[in-house]
Design a protein around this motif. Sequence first.
Motif, PDB file in Angstrom:
ATOM      1  N   VAL A  66     -24.705  24.295 -37.255  1.00  0.00           N
ATOM      2  CA  VAL A  66     -23.346  25.047 -37.388  1.00  0.00           C
ATOM      3  C   VAL A  66     -23.924  26.515 -36.707  1.00  0.00           C
ATOM      4  O   VAL A  66     -24.861  27.058 -37.576  1.00  0.00           O
ATOM      5  CB  VAL A  66     -22.540  24.887 -38.360  1.00  0.00           C
ATOM      6  N   SER A  67     -23.510  26.925 -35.820  1.00  0.00           N
ATOM      7  CA  SER A  67     -23.597  28.523 -35.530  1.00  0.00           C
ATOM      8  C   SER A  67     -22.699  29.451 -36.005  1.00  0.00           C
ATOM      9  O   SER A  67     -21.476  29.024 -36.072  1.00  0.00           O
ATOM     10  CB  SER A  67     -24.149  28.570 -34.216  1.00  0.00           C
ATOM     11  N   LYS A  68     -22.738  30.748 -36.089  1.00  0.00           N
ATOM     12  CA  LYS A  68     -22.078  31.772 -36.509  1.00  0.00           C
ATOM     13  C   LYS A  68     -20.975  31.683 -35.482  1.00  0.00           C
ATOM     14  O   LYS A  68     -19.691  31.870 -35.619  1.00  0.00           O
ATOM     15  CB  LYS A  68     -22.616  33.024 -36.765  1.00  0.00           C
ATOM     16  N   PHE A  73     -12.459  32.164 -37.826  1.00  0.00           N
ATOM     17  CA  PHE A  73     -11.290  32.561 -38.688  1.00  0.00           C
ATOM     18  C   PHE A  73     -10.235  32.809 -37.721  1.00  0.00           C
ATOM     19  O   PHE A  73     -10.249  34.065 -37.118  1.00  0.00           O
ATOM     20  CB  PHE A  73     -11.825  33.507 -39.694  1.00  0.00           C
ATOM     21  N   VAL A  74      -9.113  32.291 -37.492  1.00  0.00           N
ATOM     22  CA  VAL A  74      -7.945  32.639 -36.666  1.00  0.00           C
ATOM     23  C   VAL A  74      -6.898  33.169 -37.647  1.00  0.00           C
ATOM     24  O   VAL A  74      -6.389  32.804 -38.476  1.00  0.00           O
ATOM     25  CB  VAL A  74      -7.459  31.417 -36.100  1.00  0.00           C
ATOM     26  N   ASP A  75      -6.645  34.657 -37.494  1.00  0.00           N
ATOM     27  CA  ASP A  75      -5.752  35.407 -38.025  1.00  0.00           C
ATOM     28  C   ASP A  75      -4.670  35.468 -37.043  1.00  0.00           C
ATOM     29  O   ASP A  75      -4.795  36.358 -36.161  1.00  0.00           O
ATOM     30  CB  ASP A  75      -6.515  36.581 -38.578  1.00  0.00           C
ATOM     31  N   GLU A  76      -3.509  35.023 -37.785  1.00  0.00           N
ATOM     32  CA  GLU A  76      -2.188  35.125 -36.780  1.00  0.00           C
ATOM     33  C   GLU A  76      -1.269  36.261 -37.536  1.00  0.00           C
ATOM     34  O   GLU A  76      -0.415  35.985 -38.701  1.00  0.00           O
ATOM     35  CB  GLU A  76      -1.437  33.889 -36.834  1.00  0.00           C
ATOM     36  N   ILE A  84     -11.870  35.639 -35.363  1.00  0.00           N
ATOM     37  CA  ILE A  84     -13.118  36.568 -35.851  1.00  0.00           C
ATOM     38  C   ILE A  84     -14.246  35.358 -36.412  1.00  0.00           C
ATOM     39  O   ILE A  84     -14.206  34.429 -37.194  1.00  0.00           O
ATOM     40  CB  ILE A  84     -12.336  36.916 -37.448  1.00  0.00           C
ATOM     41  N   PRO A  85     -15.465  35.563 -35.565  1.00  0.00           N
ATOM     42  CA  PRO A  85     -16.576  34.604 -35.855  1.00  0.00           C
ATOM     43  C   PRO A  85     -17.107  34.983 -37.170  1.00  0.00           C
ATOM     44  O   PRO A  85     -16.908  35.951 -37.718  1.00  0.00           O
ATOM     45  CB  PRO A  85     -17.390  34.946 -34.876  1.00  0.00           C
ATOM     46  N   GLY A  96     -24.024  21.991 -48.938  1.00  0.00           N
ATOM     47  CA  GLY A  96     -22.999  22.725 -48.939  1.00  0.00           C
ATOM     48  C   GLY A  96     -23.528  23.989 -48.604  1.00  0.00           C
ATOM     49  O   GLY A  96     -24.253  24.650 -49.003  1.00  0.00           O
ATOM     50  N   ALA A  97     -23.112  24.711 -47.274  1.00  0.00           N
ATOM     51  CA  ALA A  97     -23.671  26.028 -46.745  1.00  0.00           C
ATOM     52  C   ALA A  97     -22.379  26.966 -46.946  1.00  0.00           C
ATOM     53  O   ALA A  97     -21.297  26.364 -46.626  1.00  0.00           O
ATOM     54  CB  ALA A  97     -23.984  25.839 -45.613  1.00  0.00           C
ATOM     55  N   VAL A  98     -22.542  27.828 -47.502  1.00  0.00           N
ATOM     56  CA  VAL A  98     -21.687  29.178 -47.576  1.00  0.00           C
ATOM     57  C   VAL A  98     -21.451  29.796 -46.320  1.00  0.00           C
ATOM     58  O   VAL A  98     -22.418  30.426 -45.575  1.00  0.00           O
ATOM     59  CB  VAL A  98     -21.835  29.931 -48.543  1.00  0.00           C
ATOM     60  N   ILE A  99     -19.990  29.775 -45.601  1.00  0.00           N
ATOM     61  CA  ILE A  99     -19.986  30.570 -44.395  1.00  0.00           C
ATOM     62  C   ILE A  99     -19.115  31.863 -44.724  1.00  0.00           C
ATOM     63  O   ILE A  99     -18.271  31.792 -45.418  1.00  0.00           O
ATOM     64  CB  ILE A  99     -19.300  29.705 -43.403  1.00  0.00           C
ATOM     65  N   GLU A 100     -19.616  32.796 -44.228  1.00  0.00           N
ATOM     66  CA  GLU A 100     -18.828  34.064 -44.532  1.00  0.00           C
ATOM     67  C   GLU A 100     -18.177  34.921 -43.310  1.00  0.00           C
ATOM     68  O   GLU A 100     -18.809  34.868 -42.335  1.00  0.00           O
ATOM     69  CB  GLU A 100     -19.772  35.269 -45.265  1.00  0.00           C
ATOM     70  N   TRP A 101     -17.105  35.534 -43.530  1.00  0.00           N
ATOM     71  CA  TRP A 101     -16.171  36.061 -42.350  1.00  0.00           C
ATOM     72  C   TRP A 101     -15.939  37.599 -42.973  1.00  0.00           C
ATOM     73  O   TRP A 101     -15.416  37.641 -44.000  1.00  0.00           O
ATOM     74  CB  TRP A 101     -15.049  35.290 -41.850  1.00  0.00           C
TER      75      TRP A 101
END
Length: 228
Positions: A66-68, A73-76, A84-85, A96-101
């Motif tokens: 998985v790439s960044k 993150f889709v903010d409506e 927001i990538p 389990g990989a932690v993904i941060e936005w």
Amino acid sequence: MTNYRGRRHVVIFLLLTLLSFASLRNAQAQEPKLTQNSGSELQNAYQDKKPYTLRLLFTDPSGDTVSKSKAIFVDEGPSGNLRIPATNITGDVRTGAVIEWRVNGFEPGSHKGYFEVSRLNDTAPIRYPAEPTEFYSFVVENLTTKWIIFGVGLLIGLTAIPAIVFFLSRSINPRGDSSQAARLGLFFGILAICVLFIGLFLSIYGWLVFAIIVLAFLALPLLFTRRR
């Protein structure tokens, strides 16, 4: 003999059912999933003009990369949608990989959104919340506006409410103690201020601050009733 064959068929049927159920559970366990990260769960309220880091846990037993740029993150928000990538991915997706936005600031108002992660070898994105009809809903609050509202409520709680309670008490019992009626009005005013403060700042300040402020407000009548 007939009963024996009938029982054997029932046992075979139960075994096949159990095997099918186990296979289904195993297949579901092998599917990639996007869940909340323990210890850094998503919030229901944020402050505007303040940076935040949102975290989710992505697990894929197949180990697909998985790439960044593919974790969005889709903010409506009130003014429109933002995509927001992800800014960081740590850990092994197999366990389990932690993904941060990282978000520099939210627009005040009501928001709803969702997260989606697209793997390199799969065109179907993994979504959180999982159902397409569900969204991550939250509200962004303006702290300055809240303090202005609280200031107005503080003025009303220390003037209008005690006066109303005092006159009502005196009209119901004209021969009653006027100082007691004044203390009663002050108590109701302070109680209203405490309720207003908790309602406005419950999502912002911790319970220790609440306890100190509430105790301070409740202790105020002692200053007016202390004998000299």
